[in-house]
Design a protein around this motif. Structure first.
Motif, mmCIF file in Angstrom:
data_model
loop_
_atom_site.group_PDB
_atom_site.id
_atom_site.type_symbol
_atom_site.label_atom_id
_atom_site.label_comp_id
_atom_site.label_asym_id
_atom_site.label_seq_id
_atom_site.Cartn_x
_atom_site.Cartn_y
_atom_site.Cartn_z
ATOM 1 N N LEU A 116 48.335 67.082 -25.035
ATOM 2 C CA LEU A 116 48.499 65.624 -24.974
ATOM 3 C C LEU A 116 48.668 64.961 -26.353
ATOM 4 N N PRO A 117 47.817 65.295 -27.343
ATOM 5 C CA PRO A 117 47.987 64.624 -28.638
ATOM 6 C C PRO A 117 49.378 64.814 -29.233
ATOM 7 N N ASN A 118 49.967 65.971 -28.982
ATOM 8 C CA ASN A 118 51.243 66.294 -29.597
ATOM 9 C C ASN A 118 52.395 65.424 -29.110
ATOM 10 N N ILE A 119 52.271 64.842 -27.928
ATOM 11 C CA ILE A 119 53.382 64.044 -27.421
ATOM 12 C C ILE A 119 53.279 62.582 -27.854
ATOM 13 N N THR A 120 52.142 62.206 -28.403
ATOM 14 C CA THR A 120 51.999 60.811 -28.821
ATOM 15 C C THR A 120 52.753 60.604 -30.133
ATOM 16 N N SER A 121 53.130 59.355 -30.403
ATOM 17 C CA SER A 121 53.919 59.129 -31.610
ATOM 18 C C SER A 121 53.005 59.009 -32.815
ATOM 19 N N VAL A 122 53.532 59.448 -33.949
ATOM 20 C CA VAL A 122 52.744 59.420 -35.167
ATOM 21 C C VAL A 122 52.381 57.984 -35.523
ATOM 22 N N ALA A 123 53.265 57.032 -35.238
ATOM 23 C CA ALA A 123 52.969 55.632 -35.564
ATOM 24 C C ALA A 123 51.799 55.132 -34.726
ATOM 25 N N ALA A 124 51.861 55.368 -33.413
ATOM 26 C CA ALA A 124 50.779 54.908 -32.547
ATOM 27 C C ALA A 124 49.463 55.575 -32.937
ATOM 28 N N VAL A 125 49.508 56.892 -33.127
ATOM 29 C CA VAL A 125 48.292 57.633 -33.450
ATOM 30 C C VAL A 125 47.648 57.128 -34.729
ATOM 31 N N THR A 126 48.467 56.915 -35.741
ATOM 32 C CA THR A 126 47.917 56.501 -37.019
ATOM 33 C C THR A 126 47.270 55.130 -36.920
ATOM 34 N N ILE A 127 47.910 54.231 -36.173
ATOM 35 C CA ILE A 127 47.335 52.893 -36.034
ATOM 36 C C ILE A 127 46.018 52.965 -35.256
ATOM 37 N N ILE A 128 45.983 53.792 -34.222
ATOM 38 C CA ILE A 128 44.747 53.952 -33.455
ATOM 39 C C ILE A 128 43.642 54.528 -34.344
ATOM 40 N N PHE A 129 43.984 55.559 -35.110
ATOM 41 C CA PHE A 129 42.979 56.178 -35.979
ATOM 42 C C PHE A 129 42.541 55.225 -37.081
ATOM 43 N N ALA A 130 43.475 54.438 -37.603
ATOM 44 C CA ALA A 130 43.099 53.476 -38.638
ATOM 45 C C ALA A 130 42.061 52.514 -38.078
ATOM 46 N N GLN A 131 42.214 52.158 -36.814
ATOM 47 C CA GLN A 131 41.243 51.264 -36.193
ATOM 48 C C GLN A 131 39.909 51.987 -35.999
ATOM 49 N N LEU A 132 39.981 53.232 -35.532
ATOM 50 C CA LEU A 132 38.745 54.003 -35.328
ATOM 51 C C LEU A 132 37.993 54.214 -36.646
ATOM 52 N N PHE A 133 38.743 54.380 -37.729
ATOM 53 C CA PHE A 133 38.122 54.605 -39.036
ATOM 54 C C PHE A 133 37.926 53.307 -39.818
ATOM 55 N N GLY A 134 37.966 52.190 -39.137
ATOM 56 C CA GLY A 134 37.770 50.905 -39.811
ATOM 57 C C GLY A 134 36.398 50.825 -40.466
ATOM 58 N N ARG A 135 36.306 50.022 -41.554
ATOM 59 C CA ARG A 135 35.051 49.958 -42.293
ATOM 60 C C ARG A 135 33.969 49.187 -41.518
ATOM 61 N N ASP A 136 34.331 48.001 -41.002
ATOM 62 C CA ASP A 136 33.317 47.126 -40.417
ATOM 63 C C ASP A 136 33.103 47.349 -38.921
ATOM 64 N N PHE A 137 34.201 47.525 -38.195
ATOM 65 C CA PHE A 137 34.055 47.590 -36.748
ATOM 66 C C PHE A 137 34.587 48.891 -36.169
ATOM 67 N N GLY A 138 34.782 49.882 -37.020
ATOM 68 C CA GLY A 138 35.332 51.146 -36.542
ATOM 69 C C GLY A 138 34.294 51.955 -35.776
#
Lengths: 293, 319
Positions: free
Chosen positions: B132-154
């Protein structure tokens, strides 16, 4: 003649791994570990759905909400109101659709020639195809961009479509398939009946190619849909694909993650749908070592 | 057979009908027509730009100067190699990310393949799940991960706090940002490699394992002494593919820090990769000559690292 052509011989199934294998019955720990892996695989996708159904203040809260809320449709409306996302989706459909049809067509055509026709320089040319598979063409973006500006295509989706119309991988993949799946006798029979090679291609080879062409098509579609670097370079924010629209949405001064992740969710849906419908074939293609990343 | 063939041929030569001619043309020249689209399109839009990059890299060529290009020889390369700390910083980040992505990818993939290589109920479900991860787009994944790794609300920081491990400003540091970016890449590609390994694992005959078991090898030893050596060709393939991909990371560092200075890869360029530096010089500053030189140096570095990782993967012991 037609009787031969209407019933192409069933495609020989490519040999699979030996059936006898190191069988170990899975215990509960195996399932537990696999479910953990699966949860890790699915979580970011799930999370993007959670965020896209919340209001911005809910997302910026501690502790974070872990279940979907009820604002998915509000956020959907905002994505389409506040950005060119409808245009982006349409562009992505056109780009990926055209590339998929073209790659499948040209790959089956060239694959047929390489697998079943005899001509001078065949093995040398095939070697060239294999060699070009390893060439990292995205490092040529600067001249490619200059060419597209000269053609007046910069900012237009042609600029994304045209370089993707053929792939070395597609040609290689189809050749491998035809070598095994289309018996020479069938083609010879067609020849005897006076069939030209293009008719053989159309009436014998192409129908026999269906399973492999489907896998190639699915894979090509996904790659074209997800492509990011080249569209980012050559397109403008006014005429985006889904992936470049996402990057524009994400690069505002403050990022509204409900909005961006709603867009990310929508942008993932087409490939997700394809994957749910044809996942078995895609997995099968990778397991046969056929599909390259 | 032979005489008849000659007779037929002689007859054909004597009186070539339209049909014979067409047949001869068809067998002799049609194959070239079928392969021509590939070679034409690939030469124009794939190979030519890559080679022309070498020529552009020897020029001082800025898109904003109305395309006025001057030949300056190897000046761009000299500047990059001797007077540009940002380039070396980007190369260092590229190597660090290559190591942090490639090695875990292969190791996790081996482990997952081992888990999948059993008589599972719902095999297809599990296999699709890991892919499943392999079919997702790199743009979507990176934005999702950037949110997950957020400093204040991640979410990641929230979990760390639950365990009293303290918050991390993921984007700020070199090590932390590289870890987060590597997590995205590893997440996206591990399942793909696992399926490649799984396919070969299934071809290992069980008699080999039975013999090992009789010799008293436990399952850990069987894995390292039998499975891994027998997967050597696939491990080499995966290492090479992963290396080639991971040396060119661009979307992940670009979108990890979306904003006005995205192409610098963080405020201190702490996660700017060589491909991202190419992008910054080429499409941020329109310095096409300089960017082309980066492209070639990156290409050379990729070939070198791919070669080294090939040699390393080849050292897997085969008994």
């Amino acid at each position: 003649m037609t009787s031969v052509l209407e019933r192409p011989a069933p495609a020989a199934t490519p040999p699979r791994g030996r059936r006898k294998r190191a069988v170990r019955l899975p215990g509960p720990w195996t399932y537990a570990a696999l479910i953990a892996v699966l949860a890790g695989s699915a979580f970011p996708v799930y999370w993007s759905l959670v965020v896209s159904s919340q209001t911005p203040d809910k997302v910026d809260s501690v502790p974070p909400v872990l279940v979907p809320g009820g604002h998915l449709f509000d956020n959907l409306a905002r994505v389409f109101d506040e950005s060119d996302f409808a245009l982006a989706m349409w562009n992505s459909v056109v780009v990926s659709g055209t590339i998929t049809v073209s790659v499948v067509f040209f790959s089956t055509l060239a694959g047929f020639a390489f697998a079943k026709l005899r001509f001078r320089g065949r093995s040398a040319l095939m070697l060239l195809v294999v060699a070009t598979q390893a060439v990292p063409t995205e490092l040529g973006v600067i001249p490619l961009y200059m060419m597209m500006s000269d053609f007046g295509w910069a900012g237009e989706i042609h600029a994304v479509i045209v370089p993707g119309l053929v792939t070395a991988f597609g040609v290689f993949f189809m050749r491998q398939y035809f070598e095994r799946a289309v018996p020479d006798e069938l083609l010879e029979a067609g020849r005897v009946d006076g069939c030209s090679s293009i008719r053989l291609y159309w009436h014998v080879v192409l129908p026999a190619a269906r399973p492999a062409a489907a896998v190639l098509g699915l894979f090509t579609f996904m790659q074209a849909w997800n492509d990011f670097f080249w569209p980012l370079v050559v397109l403008t924010p006014e005429n985006p694909t889904v992936q470049t629209a996402l990057s524009t949405l994400a690069s505002g001064y403050t990022t509204d993650y409900t909005l961006v992740l709603t867009a990310a969710t929508i942008g993932t849906l087409p490939v997700l749908a394809v994957f749910i419908l044809f996942g078995r074939q895609i997995v099968g293609g990778i397991m046969q070592g056929a599909l390259k990343g | 057979m032979e005489p008849t063939g000659l007779v037929v041929e002689r007859a054909a030569r004597a009186k070539p009908t339209w049909r014979d001619l067409r047949h001869r043309w068809d067998t002799r020249y049609a194959p070239y027509a079928y392969i021509a689209p590939y070679f034409l399109l690939f030469s124009v839009f794939g190979l030519f730009p890559l080679l022309y990059t070498a020529w552009v890299s020897l020029q001082d060529r800025n898109l904003l100067d109305g395309d006025a290009a001057t030949f300056i020889g190897v000046d761009n390369y000299v500047r990059l190699l001797t007077a540009d700390p940002y380039f070396w910083n980007a190369m260092g980040n590229t190597l660090s990310l290559w190591l942090l992505t490639t090695v875990p990818q292969i190791l996790f993939a081996l482990g997952i393949a081992q888990l999948l290589n059993r008589r599972l109920r719902g095999r297809t479900f599990f296999r699709m799940g890991v892919l499943l991860p392999n079919i997702t787009s790199v743009a979507a994944v990176t934005i999702i991960f950037a949110q997950l790794f957020g400093r204040d609300f991640g979410l990641v920081n929230w979990v760390l706090e639950l365990f009293d491990a303290g918050r991390v400003d993921w984007q700020a540091g070199t090590a932390s940002s590289h870890t987060a970016i590597a997590a995205m890449v590893v997440w996206r590609w591990t399942g793909y490699h696992a399926l490649i390994f799984l396919a070969s694992m299934q071809a290992i005959p069980s008699s080999v394992y039975e013999a090992a078991r009789l010799d008293g090898a436990n399952s850990w030893q069987q894995f390292w002494r039998i499975t891994v050596p027998m997967l050597r060709p696939q491990i080499i393939f995966s290492t090479v593919i992963a290396t080639a991909g991971n040396m060119r990371l661009l979307a992940e560092p670009l979108l990890f820090n979306p904003g006005t200075a995205a192409s610098t890869g963080g405020s201190d360029r702490q996660f700017q990769t060589a491909a991202l530096y190419l992008y910054e010089q080429g499409f941020g500053k329109f310095d096409f000559g300089y960017a082309s030189a980066i492209a070639w140096l990156l290409l050379i570095a990729t070939v070198l690292i791919t070669g080294l990782s090939y040699l390393a993967a080849r050292r897997i012991r085969t008994d």
